[in-house]
Design a protein around this motif. Sequence first.
Motif, short mmCIF file in Angstrom:
data_model
loop_
_atom_site.label_atom_id
_atom_site.label_comp_id
_atom_site.label_asym_id
_atom_site.label_seq_id
_atom_site.Cartn_x
_atom_site.Cartn_y
_atom_site.Cartn_z
N GLY A 157 0.82 -1.13 -0.05
CA GLY A 157 0.19 -0.05 -0.02
C GLY A 157 0.87 1.15 0.04
N VAL A 158 1.89 1.20 0.81
CA VAL A 158 2.78 2.18 0.98
C VAL A 158 3.68 2.66 -0.42
CG1 VAL A 158 4.98 3.41 2.04
CG2 VAL A 158 2.97 2.23 3.42
N CYS A 159 3.93 1.43 -1.15
CA CYS A 159 4.84 1.60 -2.26
C CYS A 159 3.78 2.04 -3.40
CB CYS A 159 5.17 0.22 -2.65
SG CYS A 159 6.55 -0.37 -1.62
N PHE A 160 2.33 1.54 -3.20
CA PHE A 160 1.22 2.03 -4.51
C PHE A 160 1.07 3.71 -4.14
CE2 PHE A 160 -2.74 2.76 -5.60
CZ PHE A 160 -2.94 2.64 -7.09
N TYR A 161 1.14 3.97 -3.18
CA TYR A 161 1.13 5.47 -2.83
C TYR A 161 2.19 6.15 -3.10
CZ TYR A 161 0.56 9.83 -0.22
OH TYR A 161 0.71 11.03 0.01
N ILE A 162 3.32 5.64 -2.98
CA ILE A 162 4.63 6.26 -3.40
C ILE A 162 4.51 6.25 -5.05
CG2 ILE A 162 7.23 6.33 -3.52
CD1 ILE A 162 7.04 5.16 -0.80
N LYS B 70 2.48 8.93 -6.25
CA LYS B 70 2.95 10.41 -6.42
C LYS B 70 3.95 10.52 -7.37
CE LYS B 70 0.81 12.08 -2.83
NZ LYS B 70 0.21 13.69 -2.79
N VAL B 71 4.89 9.47 -7.45
CA VAL B 71 5.86 9.64 -8.60
C VAL B 71 5.34 9.74 -9.80
CG1 VAL B 71 7.56 8.40 -9.49
CG2 VAL B 71 7.61 8.60 -7.15
N TRP B 72 4.33 9.10 -10.14
CA TRP B 72 3.56 9.21 -11.40
C TRP B 72 3.03 10.49 -11.69
CZ3 TRP B 72 -1.88 9.11 -12.86
CH2 TRP B 72 -2.11 8.63 -14.22
N LYS B 73 2.30 11.14 -10.72
CA LYS B 73 1.91 12.59 -10.64
C LYS B 73 2.88 13.58 -10.88
CE LYS B 73 -1.59 15.34 -8.28
NZ LYS B 73 -2.30 15.57 -6.88
N ILE B 74 4.03 13.42 -10.21
CA ILE B 74 5.14 14.19 -10.29
C ILE B 74 5.63 14.37 -11.66
CG2 ILE B 74 7.56 14.75 -9.62
CD1 ILE B 74 6.62 13.93 -6.56
#
Length: 101
Positions: free
Chosen positions: A14-19, A22-26
């Motif tokens: 879940g934490v990796c998916f969240y990160i 965020k990276v994809w959005k950046i």
Amino acid sequence: MLTAVVIINLLISGVCFYIAAKVWKIRRTIARLEIRIAGMERRSSNVLSKSPDFLGKRQQGTRQLRRRYQQLELQLQQVQQLLGLLGFGRMLWSRRDRRLR
């Protein structure tokens, strides 16, 4: 014990998916900025490529204006000298008239 391992793995994923989200959005934001910067660079390049001709014409116009201004200043000095002479002549003429009366 197996339940704890599965829960920990789910939390880590879940934490990796969240990160990852965020990276994809950046990355998307950076891609948009790159497109904007490229457009601004293209426009500024177009403007600056025309600048030397534009500035050269303006400098030539400025030189002509300065020359014309110098000519006008010279003419103004000549007119002031002429008016000074006329005033001096008028003063002498009025003195001459007083003596004759």
